[in-house]
Motif scaffolding. Structure first.
Motif, mmCIF file in Angstrom:
data_model
loop_
_atom_site.group_PDB
_atom_site.id
_atom_site.type_symbol
_atom_site.label_atom_id
_atom_site.label_comp_id
_atom_site.label_asym_id
_atom_site.label_seq_id
_atom_site.Cartn_x
_atom_site.Cartn_y
_atom_site.Cartn_z
ATOM 1 N N GLU A 1 30.902 20.879 16.464
ATOM 2 C CA GLU A 1 32.047 20.433 15.678
ATOM 3 C C GLU A 1 31.565 19.607 14.489
ATOM 4 O OE1 GLU A 1 34.406 18.383 18.558
ATOM 5 O OE2 GLU A 1 35.133 20.239 19.492
ATOM 6 N N ALA A 2 32.147 19.887 13.327
ATOM 7 C CA ALA A 2 31.756 19.200 12.098
ATOM 8 C C ALA A 2 32.989 18.728 11.352
ATOM 9 C CB ALA A 2 30.925 20.123 11.213
ATOM 10 N N GLU A 3 32.813 17.665 10.607
ATOM 11 C CA GLU A 3 33.858 17.145 9.717
ATOM 12 C C GLU A 3 33.237 16.870 8.361
ATOM 13 O OE1 GLU A 3 35.588 13.703 11.477
ATOM 14 O OE2 GLU A 3 36.414 14.772 13.223
ATOM 15 N N ARG B 1 29.562 17.787 7.980
ATOM 16 C CA ARG B 1 28.546 17.063 8.757
ATOM 17 C C ARG B 1 28.896 17.124 10.232
ATOM 18 N NH1 ARG B 1 24.492 13.497 8.464
ATOM 19 N NH2 ARG B 1 24.536 13.514 6.185
ATOM 20 N N VAL C 1 29.543 16.213 14.023
ATOM 21 C CA VAL C 1 30.054 15.004 14.670
ATOM 22 C C VAL C 1 29.957 15.064 16.188
ATOM 23 C CG1 VAL C 1 31.610 14.362 12.785
ATOM 24 C CG2 VAL C 1 32.425 15.906 14.611
ATOM 25 N N SER C 2 29.919 16.292 16.746
ATOM 26 C CA SER C 2 29.896 16.392 18.206
ATOM 27 C C SER C 2 29.620 17.835 18.615
ATOM 28 C CB SER C 2 31.233 15.942 18.808
ATOM 29 O OG SER C 2 32.295 16.767 18.352
ATOM 30 N N GLU D 1 29.696 13.238 21.496
ATOM 31 C CA GLU D 1 29.536 12.825 20.103
ATOM 32 C C GLU D 1 28.051 12.751 19.740
ATOM 33 O OE1 GLU D 1 31.631 9.174 19.571
ATOM 34 O OE2 GLU D 1 33.604 10.111 19.727
ATOM 35 N N ALA E 1 25.217 12.095 16.133
ATOM 36 C CA ALA E 1 24.895 11.981 14.715
ATOM 37 C C ALA E 1 24.057 13.171 14.260
ATOM 38 C CB ALA E 1 24.137 10.680 14.451
#
Length: 420
Positions: free
Chosen positions: A208-210, A213, A215-216, A226, A228
């Motif tokens: 998963e990205a936001e 970038r 995120v998890s 989660e 980095a």
């Protein structure tokens, strides 16, 4: 004090000196509070999720944690259950010389030597240097000849079936071996025990990205971890993840192997054999390999072909005809390995991850900051695991790798081109 309970699949592997029939208890690793990071230190550590519990993932998790990252390793089945548990474990210093893999391979060979000193490799996972010989075996010639090869000092005495063209292709300075499953699990035990790596058994559903970038990662069943940074070390299962399969192709090569236990293991000296093997039916020669192990076992592999990658790594089984051919090879190499003189301990197959340009894919995934991939090592995964892991740790935590230049392995080489 913090207790970390390891499932049987990732408990400390047995030391090679322990009798074969001994049962080892389940192990709970205890990290003393004096060595555990404080809450503030824990918050400052970069949280990295490594997906895939084969040798590449475990090496990456180990070196990330050793450099100070807070690492979670996610494996869908059990650690080293696929190629990392069924490979031969052969290591070569300079066999990739002159090619793109040269520096990666030599750096990794040297890292194997360092890890063996650090982790008592000879005792805990069968690390040892050994000589390596190439031989030609011709079934038709054997049928016609009753000659002995023992007069040739280049041929080990246990190779007592007719052969020709013996040639030394590696020495104890340039070739070595490990038991790959014991190596992988020993390294993971050290990562958990000394560096706080957390192991989670679960199936990866997606990254998963936001805002471009990571995120998890999402696991089957709804759990979200989660991160980095995320490192995808999925081997041939890279093809099952759309994030990666949309960029490049990782195909599967199914390789067969058997493990034999000869009645007289002391007769088998530490010589790896690379064969040109001519079947009596004619045709092109096969290229099986024979690796005696310090456990007293002899590992024999070959008979490879492209294969679909199943969802479950533990569902992979060998083709009976291929297994039978390897048994035939064994008996035509040595009387010690003939039926009746050696017990068949394992008949197995694994799937190796291959790329279209025959180079591994190591680097940041284009378009997703903080998401990295390391896959496609083909038959050299055990050899190149340590340097790949160390380089990935540097790339993730420092922004670039110094142990080896990863530019040639970057997944960005597939952007803008055809992936098939």
């Amino acid at each position: 004090m913090a207790a970390v309970s390891l499932s049987p699949s990732i408990a400390h592997p047995p030391l090679l000196g322990i009798p074969r029939n001994s049962r080892l208890p389940a192990i709970t690793l205890i990290r003393s509070s004096s060595s555990s990071p404080s809450i503030m230190e824990e918050q400052q550590r970069k949280r990295v999720v490594v997906c895939g519990g084969g040798v590449i993932g475990v090496c990456t998790a180990y070196f990330l944690a050793k450099k100070g990252a807070a690492v979670t390793l996610i494996e869908k089945s059990s650690v080293a259950c696929a190629a990392s548990g069924k490979a031969g474990g052969f290591l070569a210093f300079d066999w990739c010389e002159g090619g793109a893999l040269s520096k990666l391979a030599s750096a990794s060979f040297n890292l194997h030597r360092s890890l063996a000193a650090e982790l008592d490799g000879p005792r805990s996972y069968g690390y040892r240097p050994l000589d390596t010989i190439s031989l030609t075996i011709d079934e038709e010639q054997q049928r016609k000849s009753a000659g002995s090869t023992r007069s040739n000092p280049a041929v080990p005495s246990w190779v007592d079936r007719p052969c020709r063209n013996p040639r030394t292709i590696g020495t104890t300075a340039t070739t070595a071996q490990v038991h790959p499953q014991l190596f992988t699990r020993t390294l993971l035990s050290a990562a958990v025990d000394k560096h706080g790596v957390e192991v989670v058994i679960g199936k990866l559903e997606g990254v998963e990205a936001e805002g471009g970038r990571v995120v998890s990662v999402a696991l089957q069943g709804g759990r979200v971890v989660e991160a980095a940074a995320v490192v995808l070390t999925l081997g041939p299962w890279s093809s099952k993840l759309p994030l990666l399969s949309s960029l490049f192709r990782v195909s599967g090569l199914k390789a067969h192997s058997i493990v034999l236990e000869p009645k007289d293991p002391e007769a088998i000296t530490p010589h790896a054999l690379f064969l040109s093997y001519y079947h009596s039916h004619g045709g092109k020669p096969m290229d099986p390999e024979v690796y005696p192990r310090p456990t007293g076992e002899v590992y024999i592999c070959g008979m490879s072909a492209e294969s679909e990658v199943p969802d479950d790594p533990e569902s992979i089984v060998g083709n009976p005809e291929s297994i039978q051919t390897l048994k035939r090879v064994a008996g035509n190499v040595s009387s010690h390995l003939m039926e009746g003189e050696a017990r068949v301990k394992a008949e197995q197959a694994c799937i190796l991850p291959c790329t279209d340009d025959d180079l591994p894919i190591i680097g940041e995934v284009p378009g997703v900051k903080g998401c990295y991939v390391a896959t496609g090592h083909s038959c050299w995964g055990i050899l190149n695991g340590p340097a790949t892991g160390a380089a990935m740790a540097e790339l993730v935590l420092d922004g670039c790798a110094s142990i080896v230049d990863l530019a040639v392995f970057s997944p960005s080489r597939f952007v803008g081109g055809r992936r098939r």
